[in-house]
Design a protein around this motif. Structure first.
Motif, PDB file in Angstrom:
ATOM      1  N   UNK A 105      26.480 -27.211  19.293  1.00 16.23           N
ATOM      2  CA  UNK A 105      26.187 -26.182  18.890  1.00 16.23           C
ATOM      3  C   UNK A 105      26.982 -26.050  17.365  1.00 16.23           C
ATOM      4  N   UNK A 106      26.326 -26.321  16.047  1.00 12.54           N
ATOM      5  CA  UNK A 106      27.367 -25.791  14.784  1.00 12.54           C
ATOM      6  C   UNK A 106      27.238 -24.784  14.506  1.00 12.54           C
ATOM      7  N   UNK A 107      28.618 -24.100  13.896  1.00 13.48           N
ATOM      8  CA  UNK A 107      28.718 -22.449  13.735  1.00 13.48           C
ATOM      9  C   UNK A 107      27.626 -22.591  12.044  1.00 13.48           C
ATOM     10  N   UNK A 108      26.758 -21.499  13.006  1.00 13.09           N
ATOM     11  CA  UNK A 108      26.175 -21.570  11.709  1.00 13.09           C
ATOM     12  C   UNK A 108      24.787 -21.135  12.396  1.00 13.09           C
ATOM     13  N   UNK A 109      25.033 -21.945  13.398  1.00 17.66           N
ATOM     14  CA  UNK A 109      23.316 -22.633  13.874  1.00 17.66           C
ATOM     15  C   UNK A 109      23.160 -21.649  15.015  1.00 17.66           C
ATOM     16  N   UNK A 110      21.879 -21.024  14.538  1.00 14.08           N
ATOM     17  CA  UNK A 110      21.880 -19.546  16.128  1.00 14.08           C
ATOM     18  C   UNK A 110      20.400 -19.919  16.773  1.00 14.08           C
ATOM     19  N   UNK A 111      19.662 -21.022  16.003  1.00 12.84           N
ATOM     20  CA  UNK A 111      18.272 -21.209  16.731  1.00 12.84           C
ATOM     21  C   UNK A 111      18.179 -22.619  17.102  1.00 12.84           C
TER      22      UNK A 111
END
Lengths: 279, 302
Positions: B239-245
């Motif tokens: 999960x990259x930074x800034x991804x929340x879903x």
């Protein structure tokens, strides 16, 4: 398709038996060879060319052979007997035993057809634009099964004893049907868009007789079950309309039908479906 | 991993690992759309994954009355299973319990070709207890089975063909709303691709899985590498930074080509939604599935 055109000359009063008029027999033969084909006139052997002028283009393939008869051949029997493929168009009235034991291909009669037509038919399509005589699609005397497969469309009326001992296939009569239709029927479907005469389905084992008009009488050995909208009729009619361009009243698709099962003097698994008009 | 851009969104140059399946297509007709959908929804209910449901199934499309064999409204349903036997079993169970039971319905085979066929109507007919009637109409054998409501019409045989299951892609978004919006738009785009379905609820999977678990009794568990809420706790997080879903779209199809086309349409639709950071695909290193569906090839139309 390549056409061979037959024009009847003045035909004798004694009928001609011309089972040679068939795409399988005509294919691969030139005009002279076709004229030499043997026919019977009473107890005399004659040549086809004695009674018909013949012209056209020969085809090696029966599927591509189209025989066109220009004129009345109501005294010519057995046209298209056992034909398997190709096409015959009769622009006039057709004689007895037309399409006898027909197995495939198409026959169109732009006129009336005599008695004993499509006897024990086994496949293909027969269209009669006028009326059909007695015993259409029935069994030969002594035979166990009548029409075994195929489609018959009669745009006029059909006389008595239609489809006796019918085993399979579809018959559509735009007009009225005479008495004793579907007697001893084993299976298959008869669709009558007009009225049907007395004793339909007598001694039928299975099979379906659909009547859009009125039934003159229903035998007491047919028992009323229910009034409902059979989905299979919609399936049947839609296919007939789309594939064979059969003209059908729109209300037949959504209508109510009274179901009678019978003949309980036999297996009782046959049925008569009577269209019920809204009051 | 290398990426390429689609509508400005990074798409990983990777592949979805898909599997051989067997598929059938059933056309359900009924008096009106309401009853068509009642039957179609029941038949395709609890059919998201073969792992626990036995089959993967969904509504493919609605079929207008002009195109159905009995002139009534219809719905085309696709159903897939791992083996021929499982598919036949599922068709029997589902058609017997959901279409036969549903008022006014009829069921027809809706595949033109297949490698095998199952006598579903030919078996359901016995429900008629001897009163069933066979009709052969224009080469199609149908069974009329008497039921309390009237008569159930069902085709004798249903074709089945070799198919593809498990095509997929993952949508990684900055929040749950934008990711769900992108997934919904993907599903909408895939609906237009004939011969494909997205069998999960609404076409979308929120709980992708990985093979294995810390618990010995489990063969599969949550796809920890793509779970944003444990991003900081998982060493191999993807999960990259800034991804929340993250949401997954799973695609099954009657052909590999149709799955590829659906993948391309789905990715393109998702990439147009604001807030989508990345799109990728799930695989098992290419060791389990018979098909590798590369996202790049799909989008290049190969």
């Amino acid at each position: 398709m390549k056409q061979i055109v037959l024009v009847p000359r003045k035909l004798p009063s004694i009928p001609i038996e011309a089972e040679v008029i068939s795409p399988e027999i005509f294919s691969g033969k030139n005009i002279e060879e076709i004229k030499e084909l043997q026919v019977w006139n009473g107890n005399c052997k004659r040549k086809l060319g004695d009674f018909f002028s013949v012209k056209g283009v020969k085809s090696e393939d029966p599927n591509e052979t189209h025989i066109v008869i220009q004129g009345d051949v109501s005294r010519v029997k057995y046209i298209g007997k056992e034909m398997r493929s190709g096409k015959i168009t009769i622009n006039g009235n057709a004689g007895m035993h037309l399409a006898d034991e027909m197995k495939g291909g198409e026959i169109i009669v732009n006129g009336d057809a005599a008695d004993w037509v499509a006897t024990e038919m086994r496949g293909g399509t027969l269209k009669i634009k006028g009326n059909a005589g007695n015993m259409l699609a029935s069994a030969h005397p002594g035979s166990e099964r009548g029409m075994k497969e195929g489609i018959i469309i009669v745009e006029g009326n059909a006389a008595s004893s239609l489809a006796r001992k019918m085993r399979r296939g579809t018959i559509i009569i735009y007009g009225d049907i005479g008495d004793h239709a579907g007697s001893q029927m084993i299976a298959g479907t008869i669709i009558c868009l007009g009225n049907i005469g007395r004793r339909p389905g007598a001694l039928m084992k299975r099979g379906t007789i659909i009547v859009y008009g009125k039934a003159e009488s229903i035998l007491p050995t047919f028992i009323y079950d229910a009034t409902y909208q059979p989905t299979f009729i919609r399936f049947y009619l839609k296919n007939l309309k789309e594939k064979l361009n059969v003209k059908l009243p729109a209300e037949m698709f959504n209508g109510d039908y009274e179901r009678f099962h019978g003949d309980i003097a036999e297996d009782g698994k046959g049925e008569i479906l009577l269209f019920k008009r809204k009051p | 991993m290398e990426t390429f851009k689609v509508n400005g969104v990074d798409v990983e140059d990777t592949f979805a690992e898909a599997f051989k399946m067997w598929g059938s297509r059933v056309l359900i007709t009924a008096k009106n759309e309401k009853w068509v959908l009642n039957a179609a929804r029941a038949m395709t209910g609890f059919a998201t994954s073969v792992i626990m449901c036995g089959a993967e199934a969904s509504l493919e499309k609605m079929v207008p009355p002009e195109e159905t064999p009995d002139g009534r409204p219809g719905a085309s349903v696709l159903i897939f299973a791992n083996t021929k036997k499982q598919l036949e079993d599922q068709l029997m169970r589902r058609m017997g319990q959901t279409i036969l039971t549903c008022p006014t319905t009829a069921a027809f085979n809706h595949l033109n070709e297949g490698e095998t066929k199952f006598k579903i109507g030919g078996a359901l007919r016995f429900f008629g207890d001897g009163f069933q009637i066979s009709k052969r109409i224009f080469g199609r054998r149908l069974w009329r089975i008497p039921v309390m409501e009237g008569e159930f019409l069902v085709e004798e045989s249903f074709l089945a063909k070799k198919s593809v299951g498990g095509g997929n892609f993952l949508i990684l978004g900055e929040n749950a709303d934008s990711t769900l919006e992108a997934a919904e738009k993907s599903v909408k785009a895939i609906e237009k691709v004939e011969g494909t379905i997205t069998p999960f609820p609404g076409g979308v999977v929120r709980s992708g899985s990985k093979v294995g678990s810390k618990y010995k009794f489990l063969t599969a568990s949550t796809n920890t590498a793509f779970c944003p809420t444990i991003r900081g706790a998982v060493k191999n997080t993807l999960v990259p930074e800034g991804v929340n879903s993250v949401l997954e779209i799973v695609i099954n199809g009657l052909t590999l080509e149709s799955v590829k086309k659906a993948t391309a349409e789905g990715v393109k639709a998702a990439s147009k939604v604001k807030g989508i950071k990345k799109i990728t695909a799930a695989n098992y290193g290419g060791k389990l599935g018979q098909f590798k569906i590369y996202l790049k090839e799909c989008l290049e139309g190969k």
